[in-house]
Design a protein around this motif. Structure first.
Motif, PDB file in Angstrom:
ATOM      1  N   ALA A  15       0.750  -1.098  -0.124  1.00 21.49           N
ATOM      2  CA  ALA A  15       0.014  -0.345   0.087  1.00 21.49           C
ATOM      3  C   ALA A  15       1.040   1.236   0.101  1.00 21.49           C
ATOM      4  O   ALA A  15       0.481   2.197  -0.626  1.00 21.49           O
ATOM      5  CB  ALA A  15      -1.099   0.099   1.189  1.00 21.49           C
ATOM      6  N   ARG A  16       1.762   1.170   0.726  1.00 23.04           N
ATOM      7  CA  ARG A  16       2.905   2.289   0.695  1.00 23.04           C
ATOM      8  C   ARG A  16       3.496   2.716  -0.361  1.00 23.04           C
ATOM      9  O   ARG A  16       3.776   3.655  -1.087  1.00 23.04           O
ATOM     10  CB  ARG A  16       4.075   2.040   1.831  1.00 23.04           C
ATOM     11  CG  ARG A  16       3.419   2.331   3.236  1.00 23.04           C
ATOM     12  CD  ARG A  16       4.524   2.308   4.092  1.00 23.04           C
ATOM     13  NE  ARG A  16       4.239   2.608   5.583  1.00 23.04           N
ATOM     14  CZ  ARG A  16       4.637   2.073   6.691  1.00 23.04           C
ATOM     15  NH1 ARG A  16       5.937   1.630   6.544  1.00 23.04           N
ATOM     16  NH2 ARG A  16       4.190   2.424   7.729  1.00 23.04           N
ATOM     17  N   TYR A  18       2.078   2.337  -3.292  1.00 24.18           N
ATOM     18  CA  TYR A  18       1.251   2.985  -4.239  1.00 24.18           C
ATOM     19  C   TYR A  18       0.791   4.299  -3.551  1.00 24.18           C
ATOM     20  O   TYR A  18       0.008   4.995  -4.057  1.00 24.18           O
ATOM     21  CB  TYR A  18      -0.054   2.070  -4.366  1.00 24.18           C
ATOM     22  CG  TYR A  18       0.020   0.980  -5.138  1.00 24.18           C
ATOM     23  CD1 TYR A  18       0.173   1.130  -6.743  1.00 24.18           C
ATOM     24  CD2 TYR A  18       0.500  -0.477  -4.710  1.00 24.18           C
ATOM     25  CE1 TYR A  18       0.287  -0.002  -7.433  1.00 24.18           C
ATOM     26  CE2 TYR A  18       0.728  -1.454  -5.361  1.00 24.18           C
ATOM     27  CZ  TYR A  18       0.394  -1.191  -6.744  1.00 24.18           C
ATOM     28  OH  TYR A  18       0.742  -2.453  -7.651  1.00 24.18           O
ATOM     29  N   THR A  20       0.063   5.182  -0.412  1.00 29.45           N
ATOM     30  CA  THR A  20      -0.992   5.339   0.772  1.00 29.45           C
ATOM     31  C   THR A  20      -0.021   5.704   2.007  1.00 29.45           C
ATOM     32  O   THR A  20       1.285   4.917   2.124  1.00 29.45           O
ATOM     33  CB  THR A  20      -1.617   3.832   1.152  1.00 29.45           C
ATOM     34  OG1 THR A  20      -2.242   3.562  -0.009  1.00 29.45           O
ATOM     35  CG2 THR A  20      -2.603   3.844   2.408  1.00 29.45           C
ATOM     36  N   GLU A  21      -0.538   6.446   2.844  1.00 36.21           N
ATOM     37  CA  GLU A  21      -0.073   6.725   4.141  1.00 36.21           C
ATOM     38  C   GLU A  21      -0.738   6.530   5.365  1.00 36.21           C
ATOM     39  O   GLU A  21      -2.048   6.343   5.191  1.00 36.21           O
ATOM     40  CB  GLU A  21       0.168   8.371   4.189  1.00 36.21           C
ATOM     41  CG  GLU A  21       1.048   8.964   3.085  1.00 36.21           C
ATOM     42  CD  GLU A  21       0.925  10.305   3.485  1.00 36.21           C
ATOM     43  OE1 GLU A  21       0.885  11.184   4.171  1.00 36.21           O
ATOM     44  OE2 GLU A  21       1.705  10.993   2.174  1.00 36.21           O
ATOM     45  N   ALA A  70      -5.933   5.323   6.955  1.00 35.79           N
ATOM     46  CA  ALA A  70      -5.203   5.017   5.488  1.00 35.79           C
ATOM     47  C   ALA A  70      -5.745   6.527   4.726  1.00 35.79           C
ATOM     48  O   ALA A  70      -6.907   6.465   4.514  1.00 35.79           O
ATOM     49  CB  ALA A  70      -5.583   3.829   5.091  1.00 35.79           C
ATOM     50  N   VAL A  71      -4.712   7.123   4.135  1.00 36.88           N
ATOM     51  CA  VAL A  71      -4.852   8.125   3.245  1.00 36.88           C
ATOM     52  C   VAL A  71      -4.278   7.917   2.051  1.00 36.88           C
ATOM     53  O   VAL A  71      -3.064   7.629   1.823  1.00 36.88           O
ATOM     54  CB  VAL A  71      -4.676   9.331   3.714  1.00 36.88           C
ATOM     55  CG1 VAL A  71      -4.963  10.837   2.893  1.00 36.88           C
ATOM     56  CG2 VAL A  71      -5.374   9.823   5.274  1.00 36.88           C
ATOM     57  N   ASP A  72      -5.000   7.931   0.723  1.00 39.64           N
ATOM     58  CA  ASP A  72      -4.080   7.695  -0.385  1.00 39.64           C
ATOM     59  C   ASP A  72      -3.354   8.900  -0.830  1.00 39.64           C
ATOM     60  O   ASP A  72      -3.340  10.188  -0.138  1.00 39.64           O
ATOM     61  CB  ASP A  72      -5.045   7.196  -1.591  1.00 39.64           C
ATOM     62  CG  ASP A  72      -5.941   8.495  -2.107  1.00 39.64           C
ATOM     63  OD1 ASP A  72      -6.048   9.601  -1.998  1.00 39.64           O
ATOM     64  OD2 ASP A  72      -6.921   7.891  -2.733  1.00 39.64           O
ATOM     65  N   SER A  73      -2.801   8.774  -2.087  1.00 37.88           N
ATOM     66  CA  SER A  73      -1.634  10.101  -2.419  1.00 37.88           C
ATOM     67  C   SER A  73      -2.489  11.159  -2.663  1.00 37.88           C
ATOM     68  O   SER A  73      -1.878  12.403  -2.824  1.00 37.88           O
ATOM     69  CB  SER A  73      -1.139   9.526  -3.560  1.00 37.88           C
ATOM     70  OG  SER A  73      -1.990   9.284  -4.769  1.00 37.88           O
ATOM     71  N   ARG A  77      -9.401   9.465   2.359  1.00 38.74           N
ATOM     72  CA  ARG A  77      -9.489   8.411   3.251  1.00 38.74           C
ATOM     73  C   ARG A  77      -9.643   7.193   2.538  1.00 38.74           C
ATOM     74  O   ARG A  77     -10.577   7.189   1.862  1.00 38.74           O
ATOM     75  CB  ARG A  77     -10.372   8.846   4.267  1.00 38.74           C
ATOM     76  CG  ARG A  77     -10.009   9.836   5.210  1.00 38.74           C
ATOM     77  CD  ARG A  77     -10.938  10.038   6.250  1.00 38.74           C
ATOM     78  NE  ARG A  77     -10.362  11.191   7.219  1.00 38.74           N
ATOM     79  CZ  ARG A  77     -10.452  12.525   7.000  1.00 38.74           C
ATOM     80  NH1 ARG A  77     -11.012  12.883   5.976  1.00 38.74           N
ATOM     81  NH2 ARG A  77     -10.046  13.334   7.932  1.00 38.74           N
ATOM     82  N   LEU A  78      -9.191   6.248   3.055  1.00 33.62           N
ATOM     83  CA  LEU A  78      -9.392   4.898   2.414  1.00 33.62           C
ATOM     84  C   LEU A  78     -10.002   3.907   3.412  1.00 33.62           C
ATOM     85  O   LEU A  78     -10.053   3.987   4.505  1.00 33.62           O
ATOM     86  CB  LEU A  78      -8.187   4.034   2.002  1.00 33.62           C
ATOM     87  CG  LEU A  78      -7.179   4.906   1.271  1.00 33.62           C
ATOM     88  CD1 LEU A  78      -5.982   4.210   0.926  1.00 33.62           C
ATOM     89  CD2 LEU A  78      -8.094   4.996  -0.315  1.00 33.62           C
TER      90      LEU A  78
END
Length: 78
Positions: A15-16, A18, A20-21, A70-73, A77-78
């Protein structure tokens, strides 16, 4: 991360890659909204009990629960 199993650690690493934080939430109201939106269909499908929002908030206030997001680029929020 050391408490995660190998499969979970691998999924976090992917995930990181791609963008994702992952972060610990200190003001979880928006993240709780996202949690309940995400979790409610799972609970219904599996016949589980959905915890009440006041219970979750009480656990957060008393440090019995850690809220992670989890937050995408793009900041979504995911």
């Amino acid at each position: 991360m050391e408490n995660f199993g190998p499969k979970s650690r691998n999924m976090v690493r992917k995930a990181r890659e791609y963008g994702t934080e992952f972060r610990v939430t200190t003001e979880p109201s928006q993240d709780l909204d996202a949690f309940f939106s995400f979790y409610k269909p799972i609970v219904e499908r599996l016949g589980l009990q959905l915890p009440s929002r006041p219970l979750i908030e009480k656990m957060l206030r008393s440090d019995d629960l850690l809220c992670l997001a989890a937050v995408d680029s793009t900041g979504c929020r995911l």
